[in-house]
Scaffold this active site. Structure first.
Site, PDB file in Angstrom:
ATOM      1  N   LYS A 174       0.886  -1.182   0.000  1.00 15.83           N
ATOM      2  CA  LYS A 174       0.000   0.000   0.000  1.00 15.83           C
ATOM      3  C   LYS A 174       0.918   1.225   0.000  1.00 15.83           C
ATOM      4  O   LYS A 174       1.550   1.531   1.004  1.00 15.83           O
ATOM      5  CB  LYS A 174      -0.908  -0.070   1.227  1.00 15.83           C
ATOM      6  CG  LYS A 174      -1.309   1.251   1.856  1.00 15.83           C
ATOM      7  CD  LYS A 174      -2.334   2.028   1.072  1.00 15.83           C
ATOM      8  CE  LYS A 174      -2.632   3.349   1.782  1.00 15.83           C
ATOM      9  NZ  LYS A 174      -1.822   4.467   1.272  1.00 15.83           N
ATOM     10  N   GLU A 249       9.244   2.214  11.060  1.00 14.87           N
ATOM     11  CA  GLU A 249      10.282   3.219  10.772  1.00 14.87           C
ATOM     12  C   GLU A 249       9.560   4.555  10.778  1.00 14.87           C
ATOM     13  O   GLU A 249       8.782   4.840   9.872  1.00 14.87           O
ATOM     14  CB  GLU A 249      10.921   2.966   9.400  1.00 14.87           C
ATOM     15  CG  GLU A 249      11.715   1.687   9.295  1.00 14.87           C
ATOM     16  CD  GLU A 249      13.009   1.726  10.083  1.00 14.87           C
ATOM     17  OE1 GLU A 249      13.485   2.832  10.402  1.00 14.87           O
ATOM     18  OE2 GLU A 249      13.532   0.650  10.403  1.00 14.87           O
ATOM     19  N   CYS A 283      13.219  11.431   6.246  1.00 17.37           N
ATOM     20  CA  CYS A 283      13.051  11.099   7.670  1.00 17.37           C
ATOM     21  C   CYS A 283      14.318  11.401   8.461  1.00 17.37           C
ATOM     22  O   CYS A 283      14.266  11.955   9.545  1.00 17.37           O
ATOM     23  CB  CYS A 283      12.689   9.629   7.823  1.00 17.37           C
ATOM     24  SG  CYS A 283      13.839   8.533   6.993  1.00 17.37           S
ATOM     25  N   GLU A 377       8.684  18.163  14.168  1.00 24.76           N
ATOM     26  CA  GLU A 377       9.370  17.800  12.919  1.00 24.76           C
ATOM     27  C   GLU A 377       8.803  18.639  11.780  1.00 24.76           C
ATOM     28  O   GLU A 377       7.596  18.625  11.545  1.00 24.76           O
ATOM     29  CB  GLU A 377       9.150  16.309  12.620  1.00 24.76           C
ATOM     30  CG  GLU A 377       9.790  15.847  11.329  1.00 24.76           C
ATOM     31  CD  GLU A 377       9.394  14.415  10.919  1.00 24.76           C
ATOM     32  OE1 GLU A 377       8.300  13.949  11.291  1.00 24.76           O
ATOM     33  OE2 GLU A 377      10.195  13.778  10.214  1.00 24.76           O
TER      34      GLU A 377
HETATM   35  P1  NAD Z   1       2.107   9.194   7.016  1.00 24.11           P
HETATM   36  O1  NAD Z   1       2.254   8.476   8.316  1.00 24.11           O
HETATM   37  O2  NAD Z   1       1.057  10.226   6.916  1.00 24.11           O
HETATM   38  O3  NAD Z   1       1.797   8.148   5.840  1.00 24.11           O
HETATM   39  C1  NAD Z   1       2.618   7.036   5.589  1.00 24.11           C
HETATM   40  C2  NAD Z   1       1.779   5.937   4.964  1.00 24.11           C
HETATM   41  O4  NAD Z   1       0.811   5.499   5.915  1.00 24.11           O
HETATM   42  C3  NAD Z   1       0.973   6.360   3.729  1.00 24.11           C
HETATM   43  O5  NAD Z   1       0.946   5.283   2.820  1.00 24.11           O
HETATM   44  C4  NAD Z   1      -0.400   6.624   4.304  1.00 24.11           C
HETATM   45  O6  NAD Z   1      -1.427   6.461   3.354  1.00 24.11           O
HETATM   46  C5  NAD Z   1      -0.484   5.540   5.367  1.00 24.11           C
HETATM   47  N1  NAD Z   1      -1.411   5.833   6.471  1.00 24.11           N
HETATM   48  C6  NAD Z   1      -1.852   7.038   6.921  1.00 24.11           C
HETATM   49  N2  NAD Z   1      -2.703   6.872   7.959  1.00 24.11           N
HETATM   50  C7  NAD Z   1      -2.786   5.536   8.171  1.00 24.11           C
HETATM   51  C8  NAD Z   1      -3.489   4.721   9.112  1.00 24.11           C
HETATM   52  N3  NAD Z   1      -4.280   5.251  10.042  1.00 24.11           N
HETATM   53  N4  NAD Z   1      -3.331   3.386   9.052  1.00 24.11           N
HETATM   54  C9  NAD Z   1      -2.529   2.824   8.119  1.00 24.11           C
HETATM   55  N5  NAD Z   1      -1.831   3.534   7.208  1.00 24.11           N
HETATM   56  C10 NAD Z   1      -1.969   4.864   7.233  1.00 24.11           C
HETATM   57  O7  NAD Z   1       3.545   9.767   6.673  1.00 24.11           O
HETATM   58  P2  NAD Z   1       4.017  10.607   5.390  1.00 24.11           P
HETATM   59  O8  NAD Z   1       3.535  12.001   5.519  1.00 24.11           O
HETATM   60  O9  NAD Z   1       3.705   9.879   4.116  1.00 24.11           O
HETATM   61  O10 NAD Z   1       5.609  10.544   5.599  1.00 24.11           O
HETATM   62  C11 NAD Z   1       6.295  11.446   6.399  1.00 24.11           C
HETATM   63  C12 NAD Z   1       6.649  10.836   7.736  1.00 24.11           C
HETATM   64  O11 NAD Z   1       7.316   9.595   7.552  1.00 24.11           O
HETATM   65  C13 NAD Z   1       7.634  11.713   8.483  1.00 24.11           C
HETATM   66  O12 NAD Z   1       7.313  11.734   9.859  1.00 24.11           O
HETATM   67  C14 NAD Z   1       8.971  11.010   8.260  1.00 24.11           C
HETATM   68  O13 NAD Z   1       9.943  11.306   9.234  1.00 24.11           O
HETATM   69  C15 NAD Z   1       8.537   9.577   8.268  1.00 24.11           C
HETATM   70  N6  NAD Z   1       9.504   8.730   7.571  1.00 24.11           N
HETATM   71  C16 NAD Z   1      10.252   7.849   8.296  1.00 24.11           C
HETATM   72  C17 NAD Z   1      11.220   7.069   7.652  1.00 24.11           C
HETATM   73  C18 NAD Z   1      12.077   6.096   8.404  1.00 24.11           C
HETATM   74  O14 NAD Z   1      12.731   5.257   7.769  1.00 24.11           O
HETATM   75  N7  NAD Z   1      12.130   6.141   9.719  1.00 24.11           N
HETATM   76  C19 NAD Z   1      11.390   7.187   6.271  1.00 24.11           C
HETATM   77  C20 NAD Z   1      10.595   8.087   5.571  1.00 24.11           C
HETATM   78  C21 NAD Z   1       9.658   8.853   6.237  1.00 24.11           C
END
Ligand code: NAD
Length: 477
Positions: A174, A249, A283, A377
């Protein structure tokens, strides 16, 4: 576009769609199915059956399929990279690099899987097992749901799907709603290479809907998620209902510390390179700039000069170093957080203007009590500068956050660098570089609220498999 369930292209069962928009032009690229819980459950039922057959396929054959897959991706590299660029605002140069990175990650996991073994345990270590031979084998966990964020739609796809598939798991992917098309194209390549239909399936839709489904399904064994901490926590709560394995992550607010004995030109290059890469949407990017007060003014002057020289513009132009953010909404959120930081007493000394999905890199002088100096952040090219006087103060500021993903320290004193590396609460510490750093082999992951588990060829194969102990008893006559 459509989803791929059991090898077939399908719409959402309720027919609903949303738009995939190019953030640079504002044009709609395609519509995307808004998958339902029924759609996801259907994929999971298919995966459950397919996974058992896939696990019986010998490892060397699975490795061959992955090699074929990377050659197909490379044949289509330009098309996939253009998609990543168009739907995400990532520069074409970075998009090409990321597709190549996806191939490298898949190949590395395929190779590592060939050397991934169980253990044997010391014989005669206790009287009750005397004479027995105990060894372990590794078996797949089962059906994975892999949820990826928008910012690295290729690299993070690879870190989740490659280790799961090569060890005999099935995966339902997904991708983020802002960047669904690149991951669809890569999934097509997996199927073309010979991954069975039920082993790699691709669904789209609202994250909330996926989360609600995961909290009630009984057909998923593990969830691997990269994204924000808030969503990670929600997923973990839902996974408890069915005791799914959860790998997280999550977010970061990573410190980058600059001592006054550092090479200032290198320091500025690392600061800008780390923060502006992918328009600040990384991230493990350096997000808090903790600068010794003795060099702070000079650092800020040189930083602004370097930012001015950074080429910002059309993501599809190979000369561009920084494109726009993933959406106008994301840029507006960054703008809001810049304003909030200024309201809290921050002094905006450069940039910060928004134009559609573009945000001009912003330099803000802040106190160590500001939200941005702790847990706020900002996912964009923003440089909060926080001064310090002593080593201990630098460590205290670096650690005053509930996150702990990565960190960086700039100094020409190796003892100071090592001392900092040992004190910082983060999964990675880069010496003389920013924490915006990742090798496929290193254990990549976070301390504290930045996650649970580690990704990388040295770790993930253990996480996506379960270890079975076989105790062979025999009578010594
Ligand atoms: P997000 O959490 O909004 O979304 C990530 C994914 O989760 C998307 O596919 C989204 O559709 C899905 N999602 C959203 N709500 C959900 C729910 N309730 N249940 C299941 N899935 C759900 O994050 P984003 O805005 O896409 O990414 C940015 C964030 O990700 C930042 O905080 C960044 O630091 C973090 N990030 C972490 C890493 C790492 O390796 N630690 C890498 C990249 C990004």
């Amino acid at each position: 576009m459509q989803m791929i369930i059991n090898g077939e292209y399908v719409d959402a069962s309720n027919g609903k769609v949303f738009d995939n928009v190019n953030p640079y032009t504002g044009q709609v690229i395609c519509t995307v199915p808004s998958g339902t819980r029924e759609d996801f459950e259907r994929a999971a039922v298919v995966a459950k059956k397919a996974q058992k057959e896939w696990a019986e396929v010998p490892l060397y054959k699975r490795v061959d399929i992955i090699r074929k897959f990377t050659s197909i991706v490379r044949e289509n590299l330009e098309d996939i990279a253009r998609t990543v660029c168009e739907e995400g605002g990532k520069t074409i140069t970075d998009a090409r690099g990321e597709v190549e990175c996806l191939c490298m990650v898949f190949e590395s996991f395929a190779e590592a899987a060939r050397h991934f073994c169980g253990n044997t345990y010391p014989l005669n270590a206790e009287a009750r097992t005397q004479g027995d031979i105990i060894f372990t084998v590794r078996e797949p966990l089962g059906v994975f749901v892999a949820i990826t964020p928008f910012n690295f739609p290729m690299e993070l796809y690879a870190h989740k799907v490659a280790p799961a598939i090569v060890t005999g798991n099935a995966v339902i992917i997904k991708a983020a709603s802002d960047t669904p098309l690149g991951a669809l194209k890569v999934t097509e390549c997996l199927l073309k290479a010979g991954v069975p239909a039920g082993v790699a399936q691709y669904v789209t839709g609202s994250g909330r809907e996926v989360g609600a489904w995961l909290a009630q399904t009984k057909n998923v064994d593990a969830v691997t998620f990269t994204g924000s901490t808030a969503v990670g926590m929600e997923l973990m709560r839902g996974a408890a209902n069915n005791l799914e394995h959860v790998f997280l992550e999550l977010g970061g607010n990573d410190p980058h510390v600059f001592f006054d004995d550092c090479d200032l030109d290198l320091a500025v290059a690392e600061a800008v390179g780390g923060r502006c890469y992918n328009a600040g949407q990384t991230c493990c990017a350096n997000k808090r700039f903790i600068v010794q007060n003795t060099i702070k003014d000079e650092f800020v002057r040189k930083l602004i000069d370097a930012i001015k020289a950074y080429r910002i513009g059309d993501p599809s132009d190979p000369q561009t170093q920084m494109g726009c953010l993933v959406s106008e909404k994301a840029a507006a959120e960054v703008e809001k957080l810049i304003e909030k930081t200024v309201q809290q007493g921050g002094e905006l000394v450069y940039g910060g203007k928004r134009d559609g999905a573009f945000i001009e890199p912003a330099v803000i002088l802040v106190s160590k009590d500001a939200d941005v100096a702790k847990d706020m952040e900002i996912f964009g090219p923003v440089f909060p500068i926080i001064g310090f006087d002593t080593f201990d103060e630098a460590v205290q500021i670096a650690n005053q956050t509930s996150y702990g993903l990565a960190s960086g320290v700039m100094t020409n004193d190796i003892n100071k660098a090592m001392k900092f590396a040992m004190k910082v609460q983060a999964g990675t510490c880069v010496i003389n570089g920013s924490g915006n750093y990742r090798s496929v082999h290193q254990p990549f992951g976070g301390y504290k609220h930045s996650g649970i588990g580690r990704e990388g060829t040295t770790h993930t194969l253990s996480e996506v498999t379960q270890e079975k102990t076989v105790a062979m008893r025999y009578t010594q006559k």
